[in-house]
Design an enzyme around this catalytic site. Structure first.
Site, short mmCIF file in Angstrom:
data_model
loop_
_atom_site.label_atom_id
_atom_site.label_comp_id
_atom_site.label_asym_id
_atom_site.label_seq_id
_atom_site.Cartn_x
_atom_site.Cartn_y
_atom_site.Cartn_z
N SER A 147 0.88 -1.17 0.00
CA SER A 147 0.00 0.00 0.00
C SER A 147 0.92 1.22 0.00
O SER A 147 1.89 1.28 -0.75
CB SER A 147 -0.94 -0.05 1.22
OG SER A 147 -1.75 1.10 1.25
N TYR A 161 -4.56 7.40 -7.02
CA TYR A 161 -3.57 6.58 -6.30
C TYR A 161 -3.98 6.45 -4.84
O TYR A 161 -3.92 5.35 -4.26
CB TYR A 161 -2.20 7.25 -6.43
CG TYR A 161 -1.04 6.48 -5.82
CD1 TYR A 161 -0.40 5.48 -6.54
CD2 TYR A 161 -0.57 6.79 -4.55
CE1 TYR A 161 0.68 4.79 -6.00
CE2 TYR A 161 0.51 6.10 -4.00
CZ TYR A 161 1.12 5.10 -4.73
OH TYR A 161 2.19 4.42 -4.19
N LYS A 165 -4.72 2.93 -2.97
CA LYS A 165 -3.91 2.41 -1.86
C LYS A 165 -4.74 2.23 -0.58
O LYS A 165 -4.43 1.37 0.24
CB LYS A 165 -2.69 3.32 -1.63
CG LYS A 165 -1.69 3.26 -2.80
CD LYS A 165 -1.14 1.86 -3.03
CE LYS A 165 -0.08 1.79 -4.12
NZ LYS A 165 0.45 0.43 -4.33
N1 LIG Z 1 8.41 4.83 -4.38
C1 LIG Z 1 7.61 5.29 -3.45
O1 LIG Z 1 7.81 6.39 -2.93
C2 LIG Z 1 6.44 4.47 -2.99
C3 LIG Z 1 5.79 4.85 -1.81
C4 LIG Z 1 4.69 4.10 -1.37
C5 LIG Z 1 4.27 3.00 -2.08
N2 LIG Z 1 4.93 2.64 -3.23
C6 LIG Z 1 4.44 1.48 -3.95
O2 LIG Z 1 5.50 0.55 -4.07
C7 LIG Z 1 5.25 -0.31 -5.19
C8 LIG Z 1 6.51 -0.40 -6.02
O3 LIG Z 1 6.80 0.88 -6.54
P1 LIG Z 1 8.27 1.42 -6.82
O4 LIG Z 1 8.41 2.70 -6.12
O5 LIG Z 1 9.25 0.35 -6.63
O6 LIG Z 1 8.08 1.80 -8.38
P2 LIG Z 1 8.78 1.31 -9.70
O7 LIG Z 1 8.10 2.05 -10.77
O8 LIG Z 1 10.26 1.38 -9.54
O9 LIG Z 1 8.37 -0.25 -9.77
C9 LIG Z 1 7.09 -0.69 -10.10
C10 LIG Z 1 7.22 -1.97 -10.91
O10 LIG Z 1 5.91 -2.48 -11.19
C11 LIG Z 1 5.88 -2.91 -12.54
N3 LIG Z 1 4.51 -2.89 -13.04
C12 LIG Z 1 3.76 -1.80 -13.35
N4 LIG Z 1 2.57 -2.18 -13.83
C13 LIG Z 1 2.55 -3.53 -13.81
C14 LIG Z 1 1.60 -4.50 -14.21
N5 LIG Z 1 0.40 -4.15 -14.73
N6 LIG Z 1 1.90 -5.81 -14.05
C15 LIG Z 1 3.10 -6.18 -13.55
N7 LIG Z 1 4.05 -5.31 -13.18
C16 LIG Z 1 3.78 -3.99 -13.33
C17 LIG Z 1 6.78 -1.94 -13.27
O11 LIG Z 1 7.22 -2.45 -14.52
C18 LIG Z 1 7.91 -1.76 -12.26
O12 LIG Z 1 8.94 -2.71 -12.45
C19 LIG Z 1 4.05 0.28 -5.92
O13 LIG Z 1 2.87 -0.43 -5.57
C20 LIG Z 1 3.98 1.69 -5.36
O14 LIG Z 1 2.68 2.22 -5.43
C21 LIG Z 1 6.00 3.36 -3.69
#
Ligand SMILES: NC(=O)c1ccc[n+]([C@@H]2O[C@H](COP(=O)([O-])OP(=O)(O)OC[C@H]3O[C@@H](n4cnc5c(N)ncnc54)[C@H](O)[C@@H]3O)[C@@H](O)[C@H]2O)c1
Length: 255
Positions: A147, A161, A165
């Site tokens: 989340s 978003y 979440k």
């Molecule tokens: N980076 C942040 O600050 C942050 C904060 C809170 C939550 N998140 C959450 O963490 C998770 C990972 O994000 P991240 O920051 O590593 O981003 P990121 O963009 O580096 O990684 C996301 C990955 O998900 C893959 N992806 C996207 N759509 C997809 C689909 N339909 N099927 C399969 N794979 C798919 C992408 O190709 C990518 O490799 C996400 O759910 C994001 O919402 C991130």
């Protein structure tokens, strides 16, 4: 010393980048055999190669988490490769555009919910179906959904978003209640800003102090490895009485 998830089989979505890649690597370092799944097959394969280069066991698979058949095939691939599924990290997600509600494009809203909510739902469903067929390992079967702090409080820059979440926490608590008696624990992690490709628009530039940013107790961007450590702990027997819980990993942003 045995790792936290020694001998377990872990499946991670969104494993080609950021938090998912860090989690895949940490699962392997803590003794798991890993399946790295992503919509970008090259980056998922790279993650598996990084694990293998460290002496771990890993395979990769292409998946679009919005595609029910592909999600079922991803779980089948895991079982074909390693015989079972013990730990899942439903982590694939997208941010969507930065826009207020009034101007938010309908198709973008649908896309964010399709990946972040329907995607987690489909993965959870396929994973639970497999886990129910197996004997539970030490500490139970585990599912950890990614989340966000935006699952707990609003972020007006990214309303779809935020909706998505919050829904991930609903999926987490519902699944935890439904399957606790059958040995499946389901938790969520709620990161604040973590330095990955996704968070580029929000990252803190230490040379340009922001006057608008809420100060965190730990006043810096988080690192993917700091989320990975929590996910693996929630997937281990060390957290055996923890389920249905959104756990913040936010440097005290919401403290
Ligand atoms: N980076 C942040 O600050 C942050 C904060 C809170 C939550 N998140 C959450 O963490 C998770 C990972 O994000 P991240 O920051 O590593 O981003 P990121 O963009 O580096 O990684 C996301 C990955 O998900 C893959 N992806 C996207 N759509 C997809 C689909 N339909 N099927 C399969 N794979 C798919 C992408 O190709 C990518 O490799 C996400 O759910 C994001 O919402 C991130």
């Amino acid at each position: 010393m045995a790792g936290l998830v020694e001998g377990k089989v872990a499946l991670i979505t969104g494993a080609g980048s950021g938090i998912g890649r860090a989690t895949a690597l940490e699962f392997a370092r803590q003794g798991a055999r890993v399946v790295a799944a992503d919509i970008v097959s090259e980056t998922a394969a790279e993650t598996a190669q990084l694990i293998q280069a460290e002496g771990g066991e890993a395979a990769s698979v292409l998946v679009d988490v919005t595609d029910e058949a592909a999600v079922a095939a991803m779980v089948d691939f895991t079982v074909a490769e390693y015989g079972r599924l013990d730990c899942a990290h439903n982590n694939a997600g997208i941010l969507g555009p930065l826009s207020d509600i009034a101007n938010y494009p309908r198709e973008e809203f649908d896309r964010v919910l399709a990946v972040n909510v329907t995607g987690v739902w489909l993965c959870l469903q396929a994973e639970v179906r497999q886990m129910l067929k197996q004997d539970a390992p030490d500490g139970g079967h585990t599912i950890v959904n990614t989340s966000s702090v935006a699952g707990l409080v609003s972020n007006q820059a990214i309303p779809a978003y935020t909706v998505s979440k919050h829904a991930v926490i609903g999926l987490t608590t519902s699944a935890a209640q439904s399957y606790g008696r059958q040995g499946i624990r389901v938790n969520a992690v709620c990161p604040a800003l973590i330095e990955t490709a996704m968070s580029m628009p929000f990252q803190v530039d230490p040379d340009k102090p922001s006057t608008t940013r809420v100060r965190q107790a730990i006043d810096r961007n988080g690192q993917p490895e700091e989320v990975a450590a929590l996910v693996v702990w929630l997937s281990s027997a060390a957290s055996s009485f923890v389920t249905g819980t959104p756990v913040r990993v936010d440097g005290g942003a919401l403290a």
